[in-house]
Design an enzyme around this catalytic site. Sequence first.
Site, PDB file in Angstrom:
ATOM      1  N   LYS A  56       0.848  -1.204   0.000  1.00 54.44           N
ATOM      2  CA  LYS A  56       0.000   0.000   0.000  1.00 54.44           C
ATOM      3  C   LYS A  56       0.876   1.245   0.000  1.00 54.44           C
ATOM      4  O   LYS A  56       0.640   2.187  -0.761  1.00 54.44           O
ATOM      5  CB  LYS A  56      -0.941  -0.010   1.215  1.00 54.44           C
ATOM      6  CG  LYS A  56      -2.096  -0.971   1.040  1.00 54.44           C
ATOM      7  CD  LYS A  56      -2.879  -1.203   2.323  1.00 54.44           C
ATOM      8  CE  LYS A  56      -3.919  -2.307   2.079  1.00 54.44           C
ATOM      9  NZ  LYS A  56      -4.562  -2.802   3.286  1.00 54.44           N
ATOM     10  N   GLN A 100      -4.858  -1.572   9.469  1.00 53.16           N
ATOM     11  CA  GLN A 100      -4.757  -2.915   8.896  1.00 53.16           C
ATOM     12  C   GLN A 100      -5.341  -3.958   9.854  1.00 53.16           C
ATOM     13  O   GLN A 100      -4.984  -3.999  11.030  1.00 53.16           O
ATOM     14  CB  GLN A 100      -3.274  -3.223   8.606  1.00 53.16           C
ATOM     15  CG  GLN A 100      -3.051  -4.527   7.880  1.00 53.16           C
ATOM     16  CD  GLN A 100      -3.611  -4.518   6.458  1.00 53.16           C
ATOM     17  OE1 GLN A 100      -3.430  -3.573   5.709  1.00 53.16           O
ATOM     18  NE2 GLN A 100      -4.296  -5.586   6.092  1.00 53.16           N
ATOM     19  N   ASP A 123     -11.309   2.732   3.795  1.00 49.72           N
ATOM     20  CA  ASP A 123     -11.690   1.319   3.676  1.00 49.72           C
ATOM     21  C   ASP A 123     -13.207   1.183   3.504  1.00 49.72           C
ATOM     22  O   ASP A 123     -13.697   0.130   3.097  1.00 49.72           O
ATOM     23  CB  ASP A 123     -11.272   0.552   4.945  1.00 49.72           C
ATOM     24  CG  ASP A 123     -10.042  -0.318   4.718  1.00 49.72           C
ATOM     25  OD1 ASP A 123      -9.725  -0.609   3.553  1.00 49.72           O
ATOM     26  OD2 ASP A 123      -9.412  -0.699   5.722  1.00 49.72           O
TER      27      ASP A 123
END
Length: 295
Positions: A56, A100, A123
């Site tokens: 990422k 995460q 997200d």
Amino acid sequence: MSERQKIIDGKAFAETLRNKLAAEVATLKEKHGLNPGLAVVLVGEDPASKVYVRNKGEQTKAIGMASIEHKLPISTTQEELLALIDRLNKDPKVNGILCQLPLPKQIDPQAIINAIDPDKDVDGFHVVNAGRLATGGKGLVPCTPYGCLLLLKDRIGDLTGRHAIVLGRSNIVGKPMAQLLLNENCTVTIAHSKTRDLPGETRRADIVVAAVGRPEMVKGDWIKEGAVVIDVGINRIEGPDGKARLVGDVEYKSAFARASAITPVPGGVGPMTIAMLLNNTIIAACRQKGIERPR
Ligand SMILES: NC(=O)c1ccc[n+]([C@@H]2O[C@H](COP(=O)([O-])OP(=O)(O)OC[C@H]3O[C@@H](n4cnc5c(N)ncnc54)[C@H](OP(=O)(O)O)[C@@H]3O)[C@@H](O)[C@H]2O)c1
């Protein structure tokens, strides 16, 4: 259509998308002095998570955006993580925040997700963004299903009236995928582990999105002739040679024979997820600054 053209090449699609995003970032910097920033928080040492976070960060920088990484020890408490999220929420240089998953057991993931400012929740997992998606509001959409939708629209065009089945009802893939398809005027069936006659239900669908996490569960004879198949599954299994390999939730060879188009694993949905994360960060940055997205 040739056999090759049946393959939905997510890797190539994601690369094209990233190039477009890089051009948008350049325009945002030049015209508005805006350098979108994505903050990624990693707690602990989970090897797969470390790889995801590294990828990422690299892809964020590759398109010219600012990548902010916070790596915290596995002993981090929920209060400490919440304090970091609070700082990131208030930091004007941070336009997108991602924590995460999975998190260590002393931390409740939902409490962390819901502490992120919904407008920075790239997200798309915050309950407010789930609600916006369900009610037709302007939110941030979870990356993997959003990427699947782009692949479907690129291949099919208008999805209106198609019968779609989504296999799996998780909050991060199945449910938002079903909402997105409904918003595109599909007739949507959501199947799960308690569904009766899964093969029969799947056989009625023009669009099949498989997100169950079961290696090659969906067989070729479950697929209606000419259906479009999107395989979200990423499963590591041992091949006949004893080596580990990745397979999807769909038995690729037999499904390929029936489908009009299908995503491979790897190289289908997988590469889209990070590209859509970058896309969401640009959307979030533009909304926060009240700027029209340069396209
Ligand atoms: N490409 C990407 O970037 C990406 C991103 C996220 C996930 N994935 C992959 O996508 C897959 C699904 O992920 P997830 O997070 O949504 O998984 P998950 O949270 O484990 O959800 C799995 C869903 O599948 C359903 N299911 C399980 N076994 C089934 C069966 N035998 N028949 C019918 N339905 C069944 C479950 O039903 P119940 O609700 O009834 O238990 C559940 O709704 C995994 O392989 C994951 O690795 C890929």
